[in-house]
Scaffold this motif. Structure first.
Motif, mmCIF file in Angstrom:
data_model
loop_
_atom_site.group_PDB
_atom_site.id
_atom_site.type_symbol
_atom_site.label_atom_id
_atom_site.label_comp_id
_atom_site.label_asym_id
_atom_site.label_seq_id
_atom_site.Cartn_x
_atom_site.Cartn_y
_atom_site.Cartn_z
ATOM 1 N N ALA A 3 37.644 47.690 46.872
ATOM 2 C CA ALA A 3 38.464 47.998 45.703
ATOM 3 C C ALA A 3 39.202 46.759 45.216
ATOM 4 O O ALA A 3 39.276 46.488 44.008
ATOM 5 N N LEU A 4 39.761 45.977 46.155
ATOM 6 C CA LEU A 4 40.473 44.758 45.765
ATOM 7 C C LEU A 4 39.513 43.751 45.137
ATOM 8 O O LEU A 4 39.826 43.128 44.112
ATOM 9 N N ARG A 5 38.364 43.594 45.737
ATOM 10 C CA ARG A 5 37.381 42.657 45.192
ATOM 11 C C ARG A 5 36.970 43.096 43.774
ATOM 12 O O ARG A 5 36.831 42.267 42.872
ATOM 13 N N SER A 6 36.804 44.403 43.580
ATOM 14 C CA SER A 6 36.417 44.923 42.279
ATOM 15 C C SER A 6 37.507 44.667 41.239
ATOM 16 O O SER A 6 37.220 44.323 40.086
ATOM 17 N N ALA A 7 38.755 44.827 41.646
ATOM 18 C CA ALA A 7 39.862 44.586 40.725
ATOM 19 C C ALA A 7 39.880 43.137 40.261
ATOM 20 O O ALA A 7 40.013 42.846 39.059
ATOM 21 N N VAL A 8 39.739 42.219 41.207
ATOM 22 C CA VAL A 8 39.757 40.800 40.861
ATOM 23 C C VAL A 8 38.540 40.428 40.019
ATOM 24 O O VAL A 8 38.645 39.668 39.040
ATOM 25 N N GLU A 9 37.395 40.961 40.371
ATOM 26 C CA GLU A 9 36.188 40.655 39.614
ATOM 27 C C GLU A 9 36.288 41.161 38.176
ATOM 28 O O GLU A 9 35.749 40.551 37.255
ATOM 29 N N SER A 10 37.008 42.279 37.971
ATOM 30 C CA SER A 10 37.170 42.786 36.605
ATOM 31 C C SER A 10 37.976 41.824 35.738
ATOM 32 O O SER A 10 37.830 41.807 34.521
ATOM 33 N N VAL A 11 38.817 41.010 36.381
ATOM 34 C CA VAL A 11 39.557 39.972 35.652
ATOM 35 C C VAL A 11 38.669 38.751 35.425
ATOM 36 O O VAL A 11 38.577 38.220 34.314
ATOM 37 N N ARG A 12 37.997 38.325 36.452
ATOM 38 C CA ARG A 12 37.167 37.123 36.349
ATOM 39 C C ARG A 12 36.009 37.293 35.363
ATOM 40 O O ARG A 12 35.545 36.307 34.784
ATOM 41 N N SER A 13 35.567 38.506 35.163
ATOM 42 C CA SER A 13 34.420 38.742 34.285
ATOM 43 C C SER A 13 34.813 38.928 32.823
ATOM 44 O O SER A 13 33.950 39.191 31.980
ATOM 45 N N GLN A 14 36.083 38.794 32.506
ATOM 46 C CA GLN A 14 36.525 38.947 31.122
ATOM 47 C C GLN A 14 35.937 37.841 30.241
ATOM 48 O O GLN A 14 35.773 36.702 30.685
ATOM 49 N N LEU A 62 48.413 45.168 36.706
ATOM 50 C CA LEU A 62 47.151 45.665 37.255
ATOM 51 C C LEU A 62 47.364 46.059 38.702
ATOM 52 O O LEU A 62 47.777 45.244 39.529
ATOM 53 N N ASP A 63 47.072 47.308 39.042
ATOM 54 C CA ASP A 63 47.167 47.746 40.434
ATOM 55 C C ASP A 63 46.024 47.148 41.253
ATOM 56 O O ASP A 63 44.948 46.840 40.732
ATOM 57 N N HIS A 64 46.247 47.044 42.561
ATOM 58 C CA HIS A 64 45.306 46.292 43.402
ATOM 59 C C HIS A 64 43.945 46.979 43.596
ATOM 60 O O HIS A 64 43.027 46.358 44.130
ATOM 61 N N ASP A 65 43.809 48.235 43.165
ATOM 62 C CA ASP A 65 42.524 48.916 43.321
ATOM 63 C C ASP A 65 41.958 49.429 41.992
ATOM 64 O O ASP A 65 41.004 50.203 41.968
ATOM 65 N N ASP A 66 42.548 49.004 40.892
ATOM 66 C CA ASP A 66 42.076 49.420 39.569
ATOM 67 C C ASP A 66 41.241 48.320 38.930
ATOM 68 O O ASP A 66 41.039 47.247 39.515
ATOM 69 N N MET A 67 40.793 48.544 37.699
ATOM 70 C CA MET A 67 39.941 47.566 37.036
ATOM 71 C C MET A 67 40.300 47.460 35.560
ATOM 72 O O MET A 67 40.607 48.459 34.908
ATOM 73 N N LEU A 68 40.231 46.233 35.047
ATOM 74 C CA LEU A 68 40.268 46.026 33.606
ATOM 75 C C LEU A 68 38.885 46.307 33.037
ATOM 76 O O LEU A 68 37.864 45.982 33.648
ATOM 77 N N ALA A 69 38.872 46.904 31.856
ATOM 78 C CA ALA A 69 37.599 47.127 31.178
ATOM 79 C C ALA A 69 37.104 45.821 30.573
ATOM 80 O O ALA A 69 37.883 44.901 30.277
ATOM 81 N N THR A 70 35.803 45.729 30.398
ATOM 82 C CA THR A 70 35.211 44.549 29.779
ATOM 83 C C THR A 70 35.802 44.340 28.391
ATOM 84 O O THR A 70 35.907 45.272 27.611
ATOM 85 N N GLY A 71 36.216 43.141 28.107
ATOM 86 C CA GLY A 71 36.766 42.824 26.788
ATOM 87 C C GLY A 71 38.232 43.138 26.621
ATOM 88 O O GLY A 71 38.787 42.948 25.532
#
Length: 527
Positions: free
Chosen positions: A23-34, A97-106
């Motif tokens: 979950a943490l990795r997914s949260a960070v990746e959602s930021v890096r993939s913006q 951003l919570d540590h287990d949530d995700m930003l949407a693309t864009g």
């Protein structure tokens, strides 16, 4: 983003405490993939006991120079960790951003563009949905436009919240002791001082629903509910609103018992012809029972009743009203053809209250503190009118505020269960709405005169829609007050036919819009 517009740096604040590694990795990746580069991510580990957390944070920090990791030396809770993250923020804005949530693309690109287009924005929030462990997205929350009354009743702005860093620091950051409701408390304090607040439509945040999270179970953190009550009470105190915050009927909802200065005079204008109808198996004179309920239940002493009656009103009815209301009542004869708007306007001219409440005669009061709940908010900044929660005789909902969208002029929740929570608990809290029914609507004298009263060119239907639009056109808010409840035995004494010319009049005067700004989706509505 337009040419020449500056790109704001956005710092994302993420307190971390023992999340699952994936979950943490997914949260960070959602930021890096913006598809937007001007960001900083600050991860603050609040002494997570699981060893995988520290190792993963070191790996993530090494993967991108925009990621800042700080490990606290002792566990201090989410407020302490959030303030540590805020201390390290270098962006003009911070996003939560919570540590287990995700930003949407864009997400960040859309936010940056909105911020650059309106340089005086101090707070921005977006729509959101939930994401399951299996990666399924659901429960999309398309949020209302800025609704400060609803924010007192519910942290509806939630995710994603973006705040001007300088203002967050000016107010002292996250409130110590607000753990569990720290974001609600922060947003209340920021919006009390913000120059401009923007709702950015679009699902830009995915809230992960896992065991133990409030996304999946609103009762998972009962301490957060109590922290929310305290946050709302502090907001009331800061704004000078006389009232007491308490828990609402569901976790994460709040109610406010407002207090009204006893010196404020409240006039209640009731147009009537003294009709009778069968209610709950008994024949009753509707206006008599309404006035009886007002006199017997009202806790506010400084009341005036203005009875605007037609020529055919039976004299025994008037005599009974005089006996019940005593010297509180003024009687005004209306000897013109039926015109509800004109009767309200005549009643207003005969009234003397600081606040005027217009009420149909086919109702019965349930809430004893209705005068204070309706009148008190009218003296708060930006409020133009208040209205009530109305139930049919069978207990189903008649009025949850007006909804105006796609050519429809409707009642929210119409004929739904009386205990319906509504979309995202909208029917459990006070909230802004596009309009209010004239069956029970309250305004100050100044507001009534400013908008010119009720439109007498609409004698039967939609006069309340027109009245609501006029109030809204002044930049004033209309509030639906959930704790003010009345039974409405609708149309038992009059013709309820809606004519095409009435509808056409409203469309010509005010037009329509695709979505209602305060209840954009998910409502049950019917005329």
């Amino acid at each position: 983003m337009g040419a020449g517009q500056p790109t704001p740096l956005i710092t994302i604040l993420t307190p971390v405490y023992d999340p699952p590694a994936a979950a943490l990795r997914s949260a960070v990746e959602s930021v890096r993939s913006q598809d937007f580069d001007a960001w900083q991510l600050v991860l603050v580990d609040d002494c997570s006991p699981s060893p995988h957390v520290a190792a993963l944070l070191r790996e993530l920090a090494a993967s991108d120079p925009r990621i800042v990791v700080h490990r606290r030396t002792e566990n201090g809770g989410i407020v302490a960790a959030s303030n540590d993250a805020l201390e390290r923020a270098t962006g003009e804005f911070v996003a939560l951003l919570d540590h287990d949530d995700m930003l949407a693309t864009g997400a960040l690109a859309a936010i940056a563009e909105a911020l650059a287009d309106e340089p005086d924005v101090d707070y921005l929030y977006t729509d959101e949905d939930k994401v399951s462990d299996e990666g399924d997205f659901y429960d999309a929350f398309v949020k209302p436009e800025w609704s400060p009354e609803r924010l007192l009743g519910q942290m509806y702005t939630g995710h994603l919240s973006v705040l001007r860093t300088s203002l967050v620091r000016e107010i002292g950051g996250f409130e110590v002791g607000a753990d569990g409701s720290q974001d609600h408390d922060l947003v209340l304090r920021v919006t009390e001082k913000a120059r401009k607040i923007v709702h950015l439509p679009g699902i830009y945040y995915h809230w992960r629903a896992i065991d133990g999270s409030t996304a999946q179970d609103g009762e998972a953190k009962p301490y957060a509910w109590d922290a929310g009550v305290r946050a709302v009470q502090r907001s009331l105190d800061r704004q000078g609103i006389r009232g007491r915050a308490r828990r609402g009927p569901q976790p994460g909802t709040y109610r406010i018992a407002r207090e009204l200065d006893p010196s404020v005079k409240v006039s209640i204008v009731i147009p009537t012809r003294g009709g009778t109808a069968l209610v709950w198996g008994e024949t009753r004179c509707l206006v008599v029972e309404l006035v009886r309920s007002i006199v017997s239940l009202s806790e506010h002493e400084n009341l005036e009743l203005v009875i605007v009656y037609d020529e055919p009103t039976p004299e025994p009815v008037l005599a009974e009203l005089r006996e019940i209301a005593g010297d509180r009542a003024t009687f005004v004869l209306f000897d013109e053809p039926f015109n509800f708007s004109a009767k309200c306007n005549v009643g207003y001219l005969a009234s003397s209250g600081d606040v005027v409440v217009f009420m149909n005669d086919d109702m019965q009061l349930v809430s004893p503190n209705f005068a204070a709940e309706l009148a008190a908010p009218l003296f708060e900044k930006g409020v133009g009118a208040t209205g009530a929660r109305l139930l049919f005789s069978d207990g189903s909902l008649q009025h949850g505020g007006h909804v105006y969208a796609a050519g429809d002029l409707t009642h929210a929740g119409f004929k739904g269960p009386g205990d319906d929570e509504g979309p995202f608990r909208a029917y459990l809290v006070n909230r802004e709405c596009s309009g209010l029914t004239a069956a029970c609507i309250a305004v100050t004298r100044a507001t009534f005169e400013d908008v010119g009263g009720f439109n007498e060119g609409l004698p039967g239907n939609f006069n309340d829609v027109d009245f609501s639009y006029k109030i809204g056109s002044r930049g004033l808010r209309l509030l639906w007050m959930v704790d003010v409840t009345l039974y409405h035995f609708e149309s038992l004494t009059r013709d309820s036919t809606v004519h095409q010319w009435e509808y056409d009049t409203i469309m010509r005067r005010w037009g329509t819009r695709d979505l209602d700004p305060y209840l954009p989706v998910g409502y049950r509505a019917e005329l």
